[in-house]
Scaffold this active site. Structure first.
Site, PDB file in Angstrom:
ATOM      1  N   TRP A 102       0.821  -1.212   0.000  1.00 18.44           N
ATOM      2  CA  TRP A 102       0.000   0.000   0.000  1.00 18.44           C
ATOM      3  C   TRP A 102       0.857   1.265   0.000  1.00 18.44           C
ATOM      4  CZ3 TRP A 102      -4.339  -0.623  -2.101  1.00 18.44           C
ATOM      5  CH2 TRP A 102      -5.118  -1.743  -1.850  1.00 18.44           C
ATOM      6  N   ASP A 172      -1.582   6.577   6.068  1.00 12.36           N
ATOM      7  CA  ASP A 172      -2.701   5.753   5.617  1.00 12.36           C
ATOM      8  C   ASP A 172      -3.044   4.811   6.770  1.00 12.36           C
ATOM      9  OD1 ASP A 172      -4.405   3.903   4.508  1.00 12.36           O
ATOM     10  OD2 ASP A 172      -3.123   3.400   2.796  1.00 12.36           O
ATOM     11  N   LYS A 196     -12.583  -1.307   6.517  1.00 10.57           N
ATOM     12  CA  LYS A 196     -11.888  -2.231   7.408  1.00 10.57           C
ATOM     13  C   LYS A 196     -12.403  -2.069   8.850  1.00 10.57           C
ATOM     14  CE  LYS A 196      -9.265  -2.632   3.698  1.00 10.57           C
ATOM     15  NZ  LYS A 196      -8.258  -1.852   2.997  1.00 10.57           N
TER      16      LYS A 196
END
Ligand SMILES: *Cc1c(COP(=O)(O)O)cnc(C)c1O
Length: 360
Positions: A102, A172, A196
């Site tokens: 990511w 993030d 999530k």
């Protein structure tokens, strides 16, 4: 009704209480004669929903007034592009730490628009460890420093935000937001896709220091501008109203669980149980360096990978679902977000022990 233990990495489990609350309110929310999905985002009723969600999030995370909270669309992936556009001018350089797929994607997206300095890349550590901060090649003039607090695929979590001095920290937090208390004042900007730990997909939560809300690119269209979204209270255009409402129900649920202290203790316990079992066994293993093991995503492999299919099939039969590791790494991954109860972890541990006894 039968609910499974859902170890999905995302979209992920949502607390049953929240689903039931949403279900009960679907035809007629709070006497409005309609669901939250069907009302104007500018109505009094929805404004109250939106404000309550923001105020509960502020309370849970102890967000200072000097920070704006935005409820946006586009996912974390869109933020990979909006962060450099909004926080750095065309001639500024930005710092990125790469600890997995990511943060790598975030860096690649930024590199198409701004000068990117990669302070360190954990590729040579197989993304199973994080290079010591002393070895990072940081630029003290960088417009910001970006890292992924939790790499959802590799299961690598940076538990303490690094100290970058005056350079704003941008992170993030898609897969770790709300999993424990954090000191928001350490950050310039936090972003997280909702699917999530916050609620349904379609919503992105952004927490940003207000002094960073100065559009550095005069040509930025309002829809891409954090400043414009903040100015409009995240209602520049129609926000994802139902996802925002659901997030609000999750925030209220978290408060009922005792807030982030209590949730953090539970998450620590859940992950420790799983890592201990993996470490104590010769059959299961996890490659991540101990200080960086994720509380939320626990990847593990079987000593005999030819048994992966059987492991997954039998787990599924026992109501333990979505344990397959990401396609890029294989093996297994148990995502144990806030809404995954400790009894799910206990059931998984019992299954793993039994599987090892028969096949180890
Ligand atoms: C899931 C995830 C993303 C991608 O989120 P989208 O909402 O699909 O854009 C980005 N970063 C992290 C850390 C994630 O876990």
């Amino acid at each position: 009704m039968s609910r499974v233990f859902n170890f999905s990495a995302g979209p992920a489990a949502i607390p049953l209480e929240v689903l039931e609350e949403a279900q009960a309110s679907l035809p007629d929310w709070s006497g409005a004669g309609m669901s939250v999905m069907e009302m104007s985002h500018r109505s009094k009723a929805f404004t109250a929903v939106a404000e309550a969600a923001e105020s509960d999030l502020r309370e849970l995370m102890n967000i200072p007034d000097s920070y704006a909270v935005l409820f946006l669309q586009g996912g974390a992936t869109q933020q990979f592009a909006l962060v450099p556009m909004n926080l750095a001018s065309a001639d500024q350089s930005v710092d990125y730490l790469i600890t997995g797929s990511w943060s790598k994607k975030a860096q690649k997206t930024a590199a198409a628009m701004r000068g990117v300095n990669v302070v360190a890349d954990a590729a040579n550590l197989s993304y199973a460890d994080v290079p010591a901060q002393g070895s990072w090649d940081c630029d003290p003039q960088a417009a910001y420093f970006h890292y992924a607090a939790n790499e959802t695929i590799g299961g690598v979590e940076i538990h303490e935000p690094p100290n970058m001095g005056a350079v704003p920290l941008v992170t993030d937090m898609s897969s770790t937001i709300l999993s424990r208390p954090i000191d928001v004042s350490r950050f310039g900007l936090i972003y997280a896709g909702a699917q999530k730990n916050v609620g349904p997909a379609g919503l992105t939560v952004l927490i940003v220091r207000r002094d960073l809300l100065q559009d550095p690119a005069p040509q930025l269209p309002p829809i891409l501008s954090y400043a414009a979204h903040a100015e409009a209270g995240s209602m520049l255009n129609t926000p994802p109203t139902f996802a925002w409402y659901m997030a609000g129900l999750v925030f209220a649920w978290l408060k009922r669980q005792g807030g982030l202290e209590a949730i953090g203790e539970m998450n620590s316990r859940k992950s420790q149980k799983l890592y201990s079992a993996v470490d104590e066994s010769d059959f299961y293993s996890n490659p991540v360096a101990r200080p960086y093991r994720s509380w939320m995503n626990v990847p593990f492999t079987l000593a005999r990978p030819e048994l992966d299919g059987e492991f997954l099939a039998q787990a599924e039969q026992q109501g333990l679902t979505n344990l397959r590791g990401h396609r890029s790494v294989g093996g297994m991954r148990a995502s144990i977000y806030n809404a995954v109860p400790e009894e799910a972890v206990d059931a998984l541990l019992a299954f793993m022990a039994e599987f090892e006894r028969r096949h180890g």
